[in-house]
Design a protein around this motif. Structure first.
Motif, PDB file in Angstrom:
ATOM      1  N   ALA A  74      26.378 -31.270  21.068  1.00 13.29           N
ATOM      2  CA  ALA A  74      27.190 -31.114  22.347  1.00 13.29           C
ATOM      3  C   ALA A  74      27.171 -33.141  23.183  1.00 13.29           C
ATOM      4  CB  ALA A  74      25.409 -31.073  23.227  1.00 13.29           C
ATOM      5  N   MET A  75      26.456 -33.750  22.290  1.00 12.10           N
ATOM      6  CA  MET A  75      27.249 -35.588  22.636  1.00 12.10           C
ATOM      7  C   MET A  75      28.535 -35.994  22.445  1.00 12.10           C
ATOM      8  SD  MET A  75      24.239 -37.339  23.802  1.00 12.10           S
ATOM      9  CE  MET A  75      22.800 -35.833  24.230  1.00 12.10           C
ATOM     10  N   VAL A  76      29.105 -35.165  21.610  1.00  8.05           N
ATOM     11  CA  VAL A  76      30.250 -35.678  20.696  1.00  8.05           C
ATOM     12  C   VAL A  76      30.860 -35.400  21.919  1.00  8.05           C
ATOM     13  CG1 VAL A  76      32.216 -34.922  19.008  1.00  8.05           C
ATOM     14  CG2 VAL A  76      29.424 -36.262  18.007  1.00  8.05           C
ATOM     15  N   GLY A  77      30.411 -33.121  22.263  1.00  7.90           N
ATOM     16  CA  GLY A  77      31.412 -32.829  23.120  1.00  7.90           C
ATOM     17  C   GLY A  77      31.809 -33.426  24.250  1.00  7.90           C
ATOM     18  N   MET A  78      30.767 -33.499  24.590  1.00  9.00           N
ATOM     19  CA  MET A  78      30.530 -34.534  25.973  1.00  9.00           C
ATOM     20  C   MET A  78      31.375 -36.089  26.220  1.00  9.00           C
ATOM     21  SD  MET A  78      26.497 -34.039  27.081  1.00  9.00           S
ATOM     22  CE  MET A  78      25.791 -34.891  27.996  1.00  9.00           C
ATOM     23  N   GLU A  79      31.517 -36.438  25.424  1.00  6.31           N
ATOM     24  CA  GLU A  79      31.937 -37.770  25.494  1.00  6.31           C
ATOM     25  C   GLU A  79      33.674 -37.055  25.350  1.00  6.31           C
ATOM     26  OE1 GLU A  79      32.107 -40.802  26.253  1.00  6.31           O
ATOM     27  OE2 GLU A  79      29.299 -40.223  26.032  1.00  6.31           O
ATOM     28  N   LEU A  80      34.245 -36.329  24.235  1.00  4.68           N
ATOM     29  CA  LEU A  80      34.912 -36.028  24.209  1.00  4.68           C
ATOM     30  C   LEU A  80      36.056 -34.826  25.321  1.00  4.68           C
ATOM     31  CD1 LEU A  80      35.295 -34.979  19.941  1.00  4.68           C
ATOM     32  CD2 LEU A  80      36.351 -36.660  21.717  1.00  4.68           C
ATOM     33  N   PHE A  81      35.002 -33.948  26.064  1.00  6.20           N
ATOM     34  CA  PHE A  81      36.278 -33.064  26.755  1.00  6.20           C
ATOM     35  C   PHE A  81      34.869 -33.271  28.290  1.00  6.20           C
ATOM     36  CE2 PHE A  81      35.290 -31.123  22.496  1.00  6.20           C
ATOM     37  CZ  PHE A  81      36.909 -31.600  22.203  1.00  6.20           C
ATOM     38  N   LYS A  82      34.349 -34.180  28.682  1.00  4.81           N
ATOM     39  CA  LYS A  82      33.696 -34.046  29.543  1.00  4.81           C
ATOM     40  C   LYS A  82      34.515 -34.357  31.293  1.00  4.81           C
ATOM     41  CE  LYS A  82      32.952 -39.036  29.892  1.00  4.81           C
ATOM     42  NZ  LYS A  82      31.606 -39.800  29.911  1.00  4.81           N
ATOM     43  N   ASN A  83      34.297 -32.900  32.076  1.00  8.60           N
ATOM     44  CA  ASN A  83      35.152 -33.289  33.834  1.00  8.60           C
ATOM     45  C   ASN A  83      36.586 -32.736  32.911  1.00  8.60           C
ATOM     46  OD1 ASN A  83      32.637 -33.787  35.198  1.00  8.60           O
ATOM     47  ND2 ASN A  83      33.057 -36.012  34.098  1.00  8.60           N
ATOM     48  N   LYS A  84      37.103 -32.240  32.326  1.00 10.14           N
ATOM     49  CA  LYS A  84      38.062 -31.493  31.771  1.00 10.14           C
ATOM     50  C   LYS A  84      38.106 -30.095  32.785  1.00 10.14           C
ATOM     51  CE  LYS A  84      40.033 -33.919  28.156  1.00 10.14           C
ATOM     52  NZ  LYS A  84      40.618 -34.840  28.205  1.00 10.14           N
ATOM     53  N   VAL A  85      37.172 -29.473  33.403  1.00  8.65           N
ATOM     54  CA  VAL A  85      36.905 -27.951  34.059  1.00  8.65           C
ATOM     55  C   VAL A  85      35.753 -28.418  34.631  1.00  8.65           C
ATOM     56  CG1 VAL A  85      38.383 -26.294  32.508  1.00  8.65           C
ATOM     57  CG2 VAL A  85      35.794 -26.922  32.457  1.00  8.65           C
ATOM     58  N   LYS A  86      36.092 -28.095  36.007  1.00 12.43           N
ATOM     59  CA  LYS A  86      35.128 -28.256  36.906  1.00 12.43           C
ATOM     60  C   LYS A  86      34.324 -26.677  37.437  1.00 12.43           C
ATOM     61  CE  LYS A  86      36.194 -32.526  38.804  1.00 12.43           C
ATOM     62  NZ  LYS A  86      37.012 -33.352  38.219  1.00 12.43           N
ATOM     63  N   PHE A  87      32.837 -27.107  37.839  1.00 18.17           N
ATOM     64  CA  PHE A  87      32.931 -25.542  38.589  1.00 18.17           C
ATOM     65  C   PHE A  87      32.432 -26.076  39.656  1.00 18.17           C
ATOM     66  CE2 PHE A  87      28.613 -23.083  38.950  1.00 18.17           C
ATOM     67  CZ  PHE A  87      29.533 -22.052  39.868  1.00 18.17           C
ATOM     68  N   TYR A  88      33.147 -24.951  40.903  1.00 16.78           N
ATOM     69  CA  TYR A  88      32.491 -24.969  41.691  1.00 16.78           C
ATOM     70  C   TYR A  88      31.250 -23.707  42.619  1.00 16.78           C
ATOM     71  CZ  TYR A  88      36.774 -28.398  41.971  1.00 16.78           C
ATOM     72  OH  TYR A  88      36.658 -28.987  41.939  1.00 16.78           O
ATOM     73  N   GLU A  89      29.959 -24.763  43.232  1.00 17.96           N
ATOM     74  CA  GLU A  89      29.514 -23.252  44.046  1.00 17.96           C
ATOM     75  C   GLU A  89      29.847 -22.951  45.192  1.00 17.96           C
ATOM     76  OE1 GLU A  89      26.211 -22.624  42.791  1.00 17.96           O
ATOM     77  OE2 GLU A  89      25.684 -24.191  41.384  1.00 17.96           O
ATOM     78  N   ASP A  90      30.391 -23.426  45.417  1.00 17.07           N
ATOM     79  CA  ASP A  90      31.149 -23.074  47.075  1.00 17.07           C
ATOM     80  C   ASP A  90      32.293 -22.058  46.637  1.00 17.07           C
ATOM     81  OD1 ASP A  90      31.907 -22.858  49.399  1.00 17.07           O
ATOM     82  OD2 ASP A  90      33.112 -24.850  49.910  1.00 17.07           O
ATOM     83  N   ILE A  91      32.055 -20.797  47.248  1.00 20.11           N
ATOM     84  CA  ILE A  91      32.899 -19.690  46.736  1.00 20.11           C
ATOM     85  C   ILE A  91      34.731 -20.211  47.153  1.00 20.11           C
ATOM     86  CG2 ILE A  91      33.187 -17.291  47.196  1.00 20.11           C
ATOM     87  CD1 ILE A  91      30.434 -16.567  47.100  1.00 20.11           C
TER      88      ILE A  91
END
Lengths: 734, 734
Positions: B519-536
């Protein structure tokens, strides 16, 4: 074998009359290989009728298939009558399964014919019974054993299954309570987790992980906490319960198999003890009865005419450890096991060229060549050539340079084989155990032929046959597999895999039987619900010829060919269901057109194949590897090897290595079938093929040897399989 | 325990001085539970810092997280210093892992702080090291052992893996040759099987079955024969190779675990033998040295103050089989194992009501009530009530009749518990081993409280808290689980599952460590590549806030929340990757945005978690069930039970059954914690909890007992784990 022996022994004793001799001939005829092959052929024909019957891959008129089926039934009936003559009447009637199958099939054919004649709808339900013949009629002892272990495992598996279903139901109830009121929608916009039965099905599918993570996403998108529910579900049902299923199946499989092998071994020993009773004589007054060398030799000669005199003599030496020229009961009973140990007889023959033109073959350059070919570098060179070849195969073959290079590679491979044949004695090179030599030669020659045919076709008409080209490509890739054999670590794994090959074939038959039954039922239930169109421009292709499928995932993924419209596509569909992924999408059709109870068909298939058979398969592979890892040589093997060494007939390993500079190892992984002309060894050598067994039974016996008592000749507990089955008549000796 | 014993014994002997005594106190302090809890707490804090650090779930300023981390490091350093005081210097420096972790973390913090201050980009790479503390610093012997068995299995697993990859490469090459020239298209219209590396990836995914049958469909639609290729591929790579992986992992796991347990047992016996050396005295001239009853009792009293006098006396009787009032070395060494056998002490106490108001409790109606509650029918009645309850839960709770019925059910459950408490002695009813009694009571009381809170909230403001309602629902469903306990077949399975529970927790930690690192490595590599929006209504929701994802399967399946944007979603994403299905779709993002080499991250994760850890998990469950099925009681257990019977202290099973009319069995599956007031039994009874072990080590020792020699006290081969680790200081006695 042991039956054969015990019967072989009977004629010399004066108790039996002409009638017995006649029955004995009938028995031998019954076990003749040609009749067995004929039987298998007709079973195959009977099974493959499904290709021609409605719904058919290749349509044939009903009367034609019916006629062929009648012929098959006739053959089975004749075989059955022959069997009835061979075994005692009461034993024959104890197992009426085969008669039932034949009678039922006949009845069905008559009813179906009548209905057809009256233009009414009829179902050929007896087709489901066909694969049962494969289990029941033939030499399918392994297959029957596999089915028996499934039957025996069922009670325990079903109690775990009920618990598992209970857990699924509980989780579904929880999901219903937690999620149904939240107005969540699936990506298709349908309501999410509102119907209890649909939740149960969705969660059942989740166990197979086929709809993960899709089924979770709506809830997870709504609130991260819901992921916990699904994580817990997967942990409990997918990981823990599925492991428990494997454990239960594995344990039952092992337990029952062990019991059966134990009984089989006891029955065998009991028979051997009876044979001993016939052959025995009294050497000393009051001493134990013994069997003389002469009688023993006659017996072995009759039982296994393929064994060389020297080998037989060796076995005698093992039995008659004290050189007394006779053996007692215990040593005699071992005989069947002893014959099952594969002994490689090596004849240290000179190379034929050496005899023909010794002056040339023994000359300096020739000797140098031999040394070069036997050198480790030779193998490494060819491994490198194979790797370069792999790169060339990967490149575009349109390039003339690359397509021509193929000839160079082929020439190199042929050269390699010729060189090896020059150096090693050809009969040893192509001995029975040299798997990789055979593999190499066949692949290279086949590739050579296919490439020549291909280029002949090309040059003659400029036309390239796609089929021939495919074969050429496949053969080229096959050649590359040879690299594996050069690396010692891989060889061990590969050899284990090759060794469990025959047993995997049993599972193949098992799967075939189950698939066949499900395919027959599935074809009756679901035929022509969806259609596949070869023509791309057909507008119906978009929804598989069924308006109900418009816009469905099934049609979108172009799954139209996954249908029950003929026996081949049914088999492939069932295989896809075995692999499990996307099975809910494949079932979409069923779920939406037919009555929902049809789902039971698929859940049943899943339980039968994925939970039980695949687990038995995994259990078998596991057990085979454990045996490979943990079991040393059997007692008998050890004593045989010791005797070989005592008699100084062993293949002197150090000597071999000394002379052949390790090349030996790469030529033949059994160390011994390739013979160097320079090695100065006795003219006849033996080597125990330590981990090879002549039959699957012998392998199984070896697996459980630790639990078998060698002195156990008890008469009771003869297993049913021995006592009253079709292909192994016990032939009333008593 | 055995260390404790050997040290407990040391003070009386006169060799040791004040220094030793002081060190001994330090040692006891080091092993004090409060300090251990504190350590675990700080490790947890340290790990959970990931929630607050960038990319954060809950953002905190960098200085705050840094400060907390410093505090954690300080605690670890103090613990380490304490440890250094306790064990000999050379042993301390032999294992510098912890010092390294602390120093590296400090360095990273300084660098990161500096970079941040200078507004430069910095990576907190030392976060990867955090979970290693969980393995290294704490009482994680099980965890370390699991990691060691992984490390030991690696060479063999990797050789199978290389072979497996070779097979994938060969099949890919064949696929390239067969399919690339046919102009086939995938459903998305892309070219199919034209790029070698993509084929390799697709076929690797097919091994996990995640893209079956989609990957096959274009070829299958073109020609049915191509299905053969995929069938062969799945057979070889999915079924055979995956089974081989399981076999190799299982075999290695078992082999190394057995070796470790063997060494551990030898070390334990060796220590006990040394303790014997300290306590021994010479009874007879020239006779063997012995330990007197008095010394032995003192020792046991100090080592296990929680054991009752009667229990200790019983253990002495087992050791001192000949009633000689002293024991020899072999009997003494057994002590540690003997203390590990769980003996249930039953005190036949009268019911408190019987003592308080005997006239009422012994009256006729009261006795009748007791008999009714103990009757099998009582259990069946409540099982039926539970089933009715299940149906009611499934129905719509909006209906007032159904929502009110909940009160009736709750009342019935409370009544059931009260009745049982009236009939059975409360302390026995709530004894340590009565899992289901505890479970019942807690669930019912919790449900009662939650329902009251819920209806209070409802009546006060008409507002229903969703959270409270969820809890109410979950508890309601939990209550239903109780049904399982009434059925004997299920109970055995459930008990095995409960028994392997602690070991499963070890795997939980293992998974936690691996997930955390990835998770630590993945977060450094891929953070904020895709975003999730609560607002439909956010238009970016359709493509996860990343224009590159427009029209991708990833966005279509609304997988936006499967990202590395915070530690929680990373963990859930990794879990989805563990489950394997759809992982190629989840990886779509990676495949298309970042450098393709990022795929290595995922393949590595797959190999590590799915191929190794999950297989070890399956192996453990299998082994536990095999032990359950095949292992009887241990020798010591048998002799303990025999002794209990000899002394007529056994719980008289027939008597109990006679009196309690089977009710016993359903009240407590250990047959004995519930005591009937009418049973006329001795005042103190013992029962061996045959399949329960106080520690995981004891269970493991039991698993491999057959391979351990009880007379083996050899001094050598003390395992490293014993010799030089942080939490188990051997405390230089010699």
């Amino acid at each position: 074998l042991y039956i054969l022996i015990s019967h072989m022994v009977l004629p010399p004793s004066q108790v039996y009359n002409v009638f017995v001799l006649c029955a004995f001939r009938l028995y031998l005829l019954y076990n003749h290989w040609a009749l067995k092959v004929l039987l298998y052929f007709f079973i195959l024909v009977n099974l493959s009728l499904a290709i021609f019957e409605e719904p058919a891959l290749v349509s044939l008129p009903t009367w034609a298939t019916m006629l062929v089926e009648l012929l098959c039934l006739l053959v089975f009936t004749i075989r059955l009558v022959h069997y009835a003559k061979v075994i005692p009447r009461e034993k024959f009637w104890k197992d009426p399964k085969n008669i039932c199958i034949i009678v039922l099939t006949l009845m069905d054919m008559i009813i179906y014919g009548g209905l057809k004649a009256a233009n009414l709808y009829g179902v050929r339900w007896s087709r489901v019974l066909r694969p049962l013949l494969l289990i029941n009629v033939t030499e399918g002892r392994q297959l029957r054993r596999a089915f028996r272990s499934i039957r025996n495992a069922l009670p325990e598996v079903s109690s775990v299954f009920v618990l598992f279903i209970f857990s699924v139901l509980m989780f579904s109830l929880m999901a219903l309570k937690l999620l149904s009121k939240r107005d969540l929608k699936t990506i298709e916009g349908a309501s999410y987790f509102t119907n209890y039965l649909e939740i149960v099905f969705d969660l059942y599918v989740l166990v197979t992980t086929a709809n993960s993570p899709d089924i979770m996403m709506p809830a997870y998108n709504a609130n991260s906490m819901f992921a916990l529910f699904f994580i817990l579900y997967i942990l409990v049902n997918t990981y823990i319960f599925m492991s428990v299923f494997l454990a239960v199946v594995f344990n039952n499989y092992k337990k029952h198999l062990k019991e059966e092998i134990r009984q089989l071994v006891r029955a065998k020993r009991h028979k051997m003890a009876r044979a001993f009773g016939v052959l025995q004589e009294q050497r000393e007054e009051g001493g134990p009865p013994v069997v003389s060398h002469e009688n023993w030799s006659k017996l072995v000669q009759q039982a296994r005419p393929d064994i060389s005199n020297a080998h037989r003599e060796l076995l005698w030496r093992v039995c008659d450890d004290g050189n007394q020229d006779f053996i007692g009961k215990v040593a005699f009973v071992q005989l069947a096991d002893l014959l099952n140990i594969e002994v490689i007889t090596l004849k240290s023959r000179p190379h034929p060229l050496q005899s023909l033109i010794p002056s040339f073959y023994e000359s300096k350059p020739s000797r140098l060549l031999c040394r070069v070919v036997q050198h480790r570098g030779f193998v490494i060179t060819f491994d490198l050539i194979i790797l370069v070849n792999a790169v060339f195969i990967g490149l575009d073959e349109e390039n003339p340079l690359i397509s021509n290079s193929e000839w160079a590679f082929l020439a190199l491979y042929v050269l390699e084989i010729l060189l090896k044949l020059y150096v090693f004695e050809p009969r040893a090179f192509f001995s029975k155990h040299s798997f990789w030599n055979w593999f190499d030669t066949i692949v290279v020659i086949a590739a050579l032929i296919a490439t020549i045919v291909n280029s002949a076709l090309k040059s003659s008409g400029g036309y390239t046959s796609r089929q021939v080209l495919d074969i050429v490509f496949i053969l080229r890739v096959f050649r590359l597999i040879r690299v594996v054999d050069s690396i010692k670590r891989f060889r061990a794994i590969i050899n284990t895999l090759i060794r469990i090959g025959p047993a995997i074939l049993t599972f193949g038959q098992l799967i075939l039987v189950v698939y066949y039954v499900f395919a027959m039922v599935g074809m009756e239930l679901f035929k022509n619900k969806v259609k596949f169109y070869e023509d791309i421009n057909n507008p119906e292709k978009a929804y598989c010829g069924n308006p109900l499928l418009k816009g469905s995932t099934f049609a979108q993924l172009s799954y139209c060919k996954n249908n029950f419209n003929n026996v081949v596509s049914s088999f492939i569909l069932l295989l896809e269901l075995t692999v499990v992924n996307q099975w809910h999408d494949i079932l979409y059709t069923v779920n939406h057109f037919t009555h929902k109870s049809a789902l039971i068909f698929f859940v049943l298939f899943h339980v039968m194949v994925v939970i039980i058979i695949i687990n038995i398969f995994v259990a078998f592979v596991l057990e085979a590897f454990f045996v490979e890892y943990s079991v040393g040589k059997g007692d008998l093997q050890t004593s045989l090897e010791r005797k070989i060494e005592e008699l100084e007939l062993a293949v002197a390993q150090e000597k071999l290595e000394d002379n052949l500079v390790n090349a030996m190892e790469t030529i033949d992984n059994d160390l011994g079938s390739g013979q160097s002309p320079t090695a100065n060894l006795p003219s006849l050598l033996f080597k125990v093929a330590s981990k090879r067994y002549r039959t699957v039974d012998a392998l199984l016996q070896r697996m459980f040897e630790a639990d078998l008592d060698p002195e156990d000749f008890a008469e009771n507990d003869i297993p049913e399989d021995q006592a009253g089955n079709f292909e192994n008549p016990t032939f009333g000796v008593a």
